[in-house]
Design a protein around this motif. Structure first.
Motif, PDB file in Angstrom:
ATOM      1  N   VAL A  99       0.839  -1.204   0.000  1.00  0.00           N
ATOM      2  CA  VAL A  99       0.000   0.000   0.000  1.00  0.00           C
ATOM      3  C   VAL A  99       0.874   1.254   0.000  1.00  0.00           C
ATOM      4  O   VAL A  99       0.683   2.167  -0.804  1.00  0.00           O
ATOM      5  CB  VAL A  99      -0.955  -0.002   1.228  1.00  0.00           C
ATOM      6  N   PHE A 100       1.856   1.284   0.901  1.00  0.00           N
ATOM      7  CA  PHE A 100       2.710   2.471   1.003  1.00  0.00           C
ATOM      8  C   PHE A 100       3.634   2.634  -0.204  1.00  0.00           C
ATOM      9  O   PHE A 100       4.081   3.742  -0.489  1.00  0.00           O
ATOM     10  CB  PHE A 100       3.495   2.463   2.316  1.00  0.00           C
ATOM     11  N   SER A 101       3.904   1.548  -0.910  1.00  0.00           N
ATOM     12  CA  SER A 101       4.759   1.661  -2.096  1.00  0.00           C
ATOM     13  C   SER A 101       4.111   2.533  -3.168  1.00  0.00           C
ATOM     14  O   SER A 101       4.808   3.107  -4.002  1.00  0.00           O
ATOM     15  CB  SER A 101       5.095   0.276  -2.649  1.00  0.00           C
ATOM     16  N   ALA A 102       2.795   2.654  -3.141  1.00  0.00           N
ATOM     17  CA  ALA A 102       2.109   3.517  -4.112  1.00  0.00           C
ATOM     18  C   ALA A 102       2.601   4.959  -4.028  1.00  0.00           C
ATOM     19  O   ALA A 102       2.616   5.673  -5.027  1.00  0.00           O
ATOM     20  CB  ALA A 102       0.597   3.470  -3.886  1.00  0.00           C
ATOM     21  N   LEU A 106       3.587   5.666  -7.839  1.00  0.00           N
ATOM     22  CA  LEU A 106       2.680   6.558  -8.575  1.00  0.00           C
ATOM     23  C   LEU A 106       2.813   7.994  -8.069  1.00  0.00           C
ATOM     24  O   LEU A 106       1.848   8.590  -7.568  1.00  0.00           O
ATOM     25  CB  LEU A 106       1.236   6.069  -8.408  1.00  0.00           C
ATOM     26  N   PRO A 107       3.989   8.585  -8.200  1.00  0.00           N
ATOM     27  CA  PRO A 107       4.219   9.910  -7.592  1.00  0.00           C
ATOM     28  C   PRO A 107       3.320  11.017  -8.159  1.00  0.00           C
ATOM     29  O   PRO A 107       2.948  11.933  -7.418  1.00  0.00           O
ATOM     30  CB  PRO A 107       5.691  10.192  -7.894  1.00  0.00           C
ATOM     31  N   ASP A 108       2.962  10.945  -9.432  1.00  0.00           N
ATOM     32  CA  ASP A 108       2.135  12.012 -10.016  1.00  0.00           C
ATOM     33  C   ASP A 108       0.740  12.064  -9.400  1.00  0.00           C
ATOM     34  O   ASP A 108       0.145  13.135  -9.285  1.00  0.00           O
ATOM     35  CB  ASP A 108       2.024  11.839 -11.532  1.00  0.00           C
ATOM     36  N   GLU A 109       0.219  10.885  -8.996  1.00  0.00           N
ATOM     37  CA  GLU A 109      -1.108  10.857  -8.373  1.00  0.00           C
ATOM     38  C   GLU A 109      -1.049  11.058  -6.862  1.00  0.00           C
ATOM     39  O   GLU A 109      -2.054  11.363  -6.234  1.00  0.00           O
ATOM     40  CB  GLU A 109      -1.805   9.518  -8.639  1.00  0.00           C
ATOM     41  N   MET A 110       0.141  10.868  -6.288  1.00  0.00           N
ATOM     42  CA  MET A 110       0.272  10.907  -4.833  1.00  0.00           C
ATOM     43  C   MET A 110       0.693  12.264  -4.289  1.00  0.00           C
ATOM     44  O   MET A 110       0.414  12.569  -3.134  1.00  0.00           O
ATOM     45  CB  MET A 110       1.301   9.861  -4.365  1.00  0.00           C
ATOM     46  N   ASN A 112       1.118  16.525  -4.820  1.00  0.00           N
ATOM     47  CA  ASN A 112       0.839  17.782  -5.486  1.00  0.00           C
ATOM     48  C   ASN A 112       1.939  18.738  -5.033  1.00  0.00           C
ATOM     49  O   ASN A 112       1.781  19.438  -4.032  1.00  0.00           O
ATOM     50  CB  ASN A 112      -0.553  18.283  -5.088  1.00  0.00           C
ATOM     51  N   GLY A 113       3.045  18.689  -5.752  1.00  0.00           N
ATOM     52  CA  GLY A 113       4.232  19.408  -5.279  1.00  0.00           C
ATOM     53  C   GLY A 113       4.774  18.655  -4.082  1.00  0.00           C
ATOM     54  O   GLY A 113       5.110  17.492  -4.179  1.00  0.00           O
ATOM     55  N   GLN A 114       4.831  19.306  -2.945  1.00  0.00           N
ATOM     56  CA  GLN A 114       5.322  18.665  -1.721  1.00  0.00           C
ATOM     57  C   GLN A 114       4.194  18.161  -0.829  1.00  0.00           C
ATOM     58  O   GLN A 114       4.438  17.544   0.196  1.00  0.00           O
ATOM     59  CB  GLN A 114       6.184  19.656  -0.945  1.00  0.00           C
ATOM     60  N   LEU A 115       2.961  18.425  -1.227  1.00  0.00           N
ATOM     61  CA  LEU A 115       1.811  18.055  -0.413  1.00  0.00           C
ATOM     62  C   LEU A 115       1.176  16.764  -0.926  1.00  0.00           C
ATOM     63  O   LEU A 115       1.086  16.554  -2.133  1.00  0.00           O
ATOM     64  CB  LEU A 115       0.770  19.178  -0.424  1.00  0.00           C
ATOM     65  N   PRO A 116       0.692  15.921  -0.007  1.00  0.00           N
ATOM     66  CA  PRO A 116       0.034  14.692  -0.450  1.00  0.00           C
ATOM     67  C   PRO A 116      -1.358  14.987  -1.017  1.00  0.00           C
ATOM     68  O   PRO A 116      -2.079  15.833  -0.505  1.00  0.00           O
ATOM     69  CB  PRO A 116      -0.068  13.861   0.831  1.00  0.00           C
ATOM     70  N   THR A 117      -1.692  14.288  -2.105  1.00  0.00           N
ATOM     71  CA  THR A 117      -3.032  14.400  -2.672  1.00  0.00           C
ATOM     72  C   THR A 117      -4.018  13.669  -1.757  1.00  0.00           C
ATOM     73  O   THR A 117      -3.612  13.011  -0.788  1.00  0.00           O
ATOM     74  CB  THR A 117      -3.081  13.770  -4.072  1.00  0.00           C
ATOM     75  N   ALA A 120      -3.097  10.079  -1.583  1.00  0.00           N
ATOM     76  CA  ALA A 120      -1.951   9.833  -0.700  1.00  0.00           C
ATOM     77  C   ALA A 120      -2.372   9.910   0.764  1.00  0.00           C
ATOM     78  O   ALA A 120      -1.918   9.110   1.592  1.00  0.00           O
ATOM     79  CB  ALA A 120      -0.834  10.834  -0.984  1.00  0.00           C
ATOM     80  N   GLN A 121      -3.246  10.848   1.081  1.00  0.00           N
ATOM     81  CA  GLN A 121      -3.737  10.952   2.455  1.00  0.00           C
ATOM     82  C   GLN A 121      -4.503   9.690   2.849  1.00  0.00           C
ATOM     83  O   GLN A 121      -4.423   9.231   3.988  1.00  0.00           O
ATOM     84  CB  GLN A 121      -4.640  12.179   2.606  1.00  0.00           C
ATOM     85  N   TYR A 122      -5.226   9.115   1.901  1.00  0.00           N
ATOM     86  CA  TYR A 122      -5.966   7.871   2.110  1.00  0.00           C
ATOM     87  C   TYR A 122      -4.991   6.749   2.497  1.00  0.00           C
ATOM     88  O   TYR A 122      -5.302   5.907   3.322  1.00  0.00           O
ATOM     89  CB  TYR A 122      -6.704   7.535   0.808  1.00  0.00           C
ATOM     90  N   ILE A 123      -3.797   6.780   1.902  1.00  0.00           N
ATOM     91  CA  ILE A 123      -2.767   5.778   2.209  1.00  0.00           C
ATOM     92  C   ILE A 123      -2.078   6.105   3.534  1.00  0.00           C
ATOM     93  O   ILE A 123      -1.905   5.235   4.387  1.00  0.00           O
ATOM     94  CB  ILE A 123      -1.734   5.715   1.061  1.00  0.00           C
ATOM     95  N   ILE A 124      -1.703   7.350   3.714  1.00  0.00           N
ATOM     96  CA  ILE A 124      -0.925   7.759   4.889  1.00  0.00           C
ATOM     97  C   ILE A 124      -1.684   7.509   6.191  1.00  0.00           C
ATOM     98  O   ILE A 124      -1.084   7.151   7.206  1.00  0.00           O
ATOM     99  CB  ILE A 124      -0.484   9.240   4.754  1.00  0.00           C
ATOM    100  N   LYS A 125      -2.997   7.613   6.159  1.00  0.00           N
ATOM    101  CA  LYS A 125      -3.772   7.372   7.382  1.00  0.00           C
ATOM    102  C   LYS A 125      -3.607   5.941   7.886  1.00  0.00           C
ATOM    103  O   LYS A 125      -3.914   5.629   9.036  1.00  0.00           O
ATOM    104  CB  LYS A 125      -5.250   7.727   7.200  1.00  0.00           C
TER     105      LYS A 125
END
Length: 161
Positions: A99-102, A106-110, A112-117, A120-125
């Motif tokens: 899950v975290f490997s995403a 997939l950095p372009d979807e994860m 937005n600059g330095q902020l998580p999309t 990504a927040q869905y994963i980080i939680k």
């Protein structure tokens, strides 16, 4: 009033790891079952694309979602029941690594600059689920570790000459 609360918390403490394990299991069953239905899970697209990359494209794209659904549901049921818990926890941590490997795959979807999309927040939680399962694993390790006593050293007594 604090005496009643203290007594309730003391009773809870004895079962807190079990409650934590079952709670994470329910979350996994819920999200796993959603993946059995196409387009029901908001994480489906990210999850299937990540699995495709991690499996080097060897898993047919039509099988990815049902396999993830089965894997997550099985982990959830294992956490709820406690059956084969060490194996289930190993599967959980393996799944979380995927899950975290995403976030990297997939950095372009994860990002937005330095902020998580939002994805990504869905994963980080999931760090909360990881912390919960680390507590469960630590308790399971304590519960199942057999402590063998050290043998007493042999003291040889010399007979007088």
């Amino acid at each position: 009033m604090t005496g009643i609360l203290d007594a309730a918390l003391c009773r809870y403490r004895r079962h807190s790891t079990t409650i934590l394990r079952i709670s994470v299991g329910l979350v996994f069953v819920g999200f796993g079952v959603m993946k059995f239905t196409p387009d029901a899970s908001p994480a489906e697209d990210i999850a299937t694309r990540t699995m495709d990359v991690l499996a080097f494209g060897l898993v047919p794209s039509g099988a990815t979602r049902p396999l993830l659904a089965l894997f997550e549901t099985t982990i959830g049921l294992g956490l709820i029941t406690g059956v084969l818990l060490r194996l289930v926890l190993a599967a959980f941590f393996l799944h979380m690594a995927g899950v975290f490997s995403a976030l990297l795959i997939l950095p372009d979807e994860m990002w937005n600059g330095q902020l998580p999309t939002l994805e990504a927040q869905y994963i980080i939680k999931n760090v909360v689920l990881i912390a919960a399962c680390l507590a469960v694993a630590a308790e399971e390790s304590l519960r199942t570790t057999v402590v063998t006593p050290r043998p007493e050293p042999i003291h040889r007594v010399r007979a007088p000459l």
